[in-house]
Design an enzyme around this catalytic site. Structure first.
Site, PDB file in Angstrom:
ATOM      1  CG  ASN A   9      -1.723   1.222   1.415  1.00 13.78           C
ATOM      2  OD1 ASN A   9      -1.786   2.072   0.518  1.00 13.78           O
ATOM      3  ND2 ASN A   9      -2.372   1.361   2.562  1.00 13.78           N
ATOM      4  CE  LYS A  11      -0.104   3.155   4.834  1.00 13.64           C
ATOM      5  NZ  LYS A  11      -0.011   3.239   6.283  1.00 13.64           N
ATOM      6  CG  HIS A  95      -5.723   1.773   5.387  1.00 18.66           C
ATOM      7  ND1 HIS A  95      -5.282   2.689   6.320  1.00 18.66           N
ATOM      8  CD2 HIS A  95      -4.694   0.908   5.182  1.00 18.66           C
ATOM      9  CE1 HIS A  95      -4.032   2.387   6.659  1.00 18.66           C
ATOM     10  NE2 HIS A  95      -3.654   1.320   5.982  1.00 18.66           N
ATOM     11  CD  GLU A  97      -2.863   5.361   6.903  1.00 18.12           C
ATOM     12  OE1 GLU A  97      -2.854   5.385   5.654  1.00 18.12           O
ATOM     13  OE2 GLU A  97      -1.931   4.874   7.578  1.00 18.12           O
ATOM     14  CD  GLU A 167      -3.114  -2.427   7.394  1.00 17.30           C
ATOM     15  OE1 GLU A 167      -2.080  -2.724   6.794  1.00 17.30           O
ATOM     16  OE2 GLU A 167      -3.693  -1.337   7.241  1.00 17.30           O
ATOM     17  N   GLY A 173       2.957   2.261  10.823  1.00 14.10           N
ATOM     18  CA  GLY A 173       3.931   3.334  10.651  1.00 14.10           C
ATOM     19  C   GLY A 173       4.679   3.702  11.923  1.00 14.10           C
ATOM     20  CB  SER A 213       5.705  -1.786  12.029  1.00 12.55           C
ATOM     21  OG  SER A 213       5.314  -0.442  12.273  1.00 12.55           O
TER      22      SER A 213
HETATM   23  P1  13P Z   1       3.320   0.306   7.669  1.00  9.81           P
HETATM   24  O1  13P Z   1       3.800  -0.986   7.049  1.00  9.81           O
HETATM   25  O2  13P Z   1       4.049   1.518   7.161  1.00  9.81           O
HETATM   26  O3  13P Z   1       3.252   0.226   9.153  1.00  9.81           O
HETATM   27  O4  13P Z   1       1.796   0.523   7.156  1.00  9.81           O
HETATM   28  C1  13P Z   1       0.903  -0.515   7.253  1.00  9.81           C
HETATM   29  C2  13P Z   1      -0.319  -0.156   6.502  1.00  9.81           C
HETATM   30  O5  13P Z   1      -1.062   0.727   6.906  1.00  9.81           O
HETATM   31  C3  13P Z   1      -0.583  -0.867   5.245  1.00  9.81           C
HETATM   32  O6  13P Z   1      -1.874  -0.625   4.790  1.00  9.81           O
END
Ligand code: 13P
Length: 255
Positions: A9, A11, A95, A97, A167, A173, A213
């Site tokens: 992803n 983003k 997601h 976010e 997640e 992150g 992560s």
């Molecule tokens: P990270 O791997 O940067 O922690 O992000 C995970 C994520 O949100 C994937 O959709």
């Protein structure tokens, strides 16, 4: 046996040319591994065409990061399932976010899952708890209700047409991944919830990913757990070496 899936992803990262370069480099690096592992790249919307071209003729698949549930209409800035159909195979839905910054709810996630399936798109349905919910100890029931809401009224064929991604928000992150035991506990519980909805045969076919992560160093530990079928990767999907490293580990996981 469920095939491992490693989905990146991106983003809101990369320019068009950086995205093309990343995709082309990954195709080059993953010629052999992509025969045994499903690899999905989810770049930003403006990249779908160019990254799609870079993936042509390879086994790597393309996904979008979200979509609207309506087919068309006065929804400025939105992208519909009709627009994605034929352009990509996968779409990330719900997601954290999107839920946190763009007001997505369990109800809209459910509408989007239905819309994706109606348009031959494979949804990667995201669920996960905040740190407060984790600390309160109610994370399993929180995730059960997210899963039940996402799949409310959703009919599945054999289970291969959807993926779920667990997640935990506190692991995204932060560099602080869940432990393999924490991830397996929740993902095992998600599979039980799916069994209660769809029965064993279908639920045993649904791939459930861990995200938060993950990297080439820790992916092995997750893939050793029986219910974890791969990863939804953020930061580590933006660099050829780290993402290819994860796919290489997955190909060696012996599943
Ligand atoms: P990270 O791997 O940067 O922690 O992000 C995970 C994520 O949100 C994937 O959709």
């Amino acid at each position: 046996m469920r095939r491992i899936c490693i989905a990146g992803n991106w983003k809101m990262n990369t320019t068009i040319s950086e995205g093309e370069q990343l995709a082309s480099a990954l195709v080059e690096r993953m010629k052999s591994q992509s025969a045994t592992v499903d690899v999905v790249l989810c770049p930003p919307f403006p990249h779908l065409q160019s990254v799609g071209k870079a993936l042509e003729g390879s086994a790597l698949a393309l996904g979008a990061q979200t979509m609207h549930f309506e087919e068309k209409g006065a929804y400025t800035g939105e992208v519909s399932p009709v627009m994605l159909e034929g352009l990509c195979r996968f779409v990330i839905i719900g997601h954290s976010e999107r839920r946190q910054y763009f007001a997505e709810t369990d109800a809209t996630v459910n509408q989007k899952v239905k819309a994706a399936l109606a348009h031959s798109l494979t949804p990667i349905v995201c669920v996960g708890e905040s740190l407060d919910i984790r600390h309160a100890g109610s994370f399993l029931s929180h995730i059960e209700s997210q899963v039940k809401a996402a799949f409310d009224g959703v009919t599945l064929g054999n289970g291969s047409e959807v993926l779920v991604a667990y997640e935990p928000i506190w692991a995204i992150g932060t560099g602080l991944a869940a432990s393999k035991e924490q991830a397996q506990e929740v993902i095992g519980s998600i599979r039980s919830t799916l069994k209660s909805i769809y029965g064993d045969a279908i639920a045993d076919f649904i791939r459930i990913l861990y995200g938060g992560s993950t990297n080439a160093e820790n992916i092995d530990s997750f893939l050793a757990e029986g219910d974890i079928d791969g990863a939804l990767v953020g930061g580590a999907s933006l660099k050829v070496d780290s993402f290819a490293g994860m796919v290489e580990k997955a190909a060696g996981a012996g599943r």
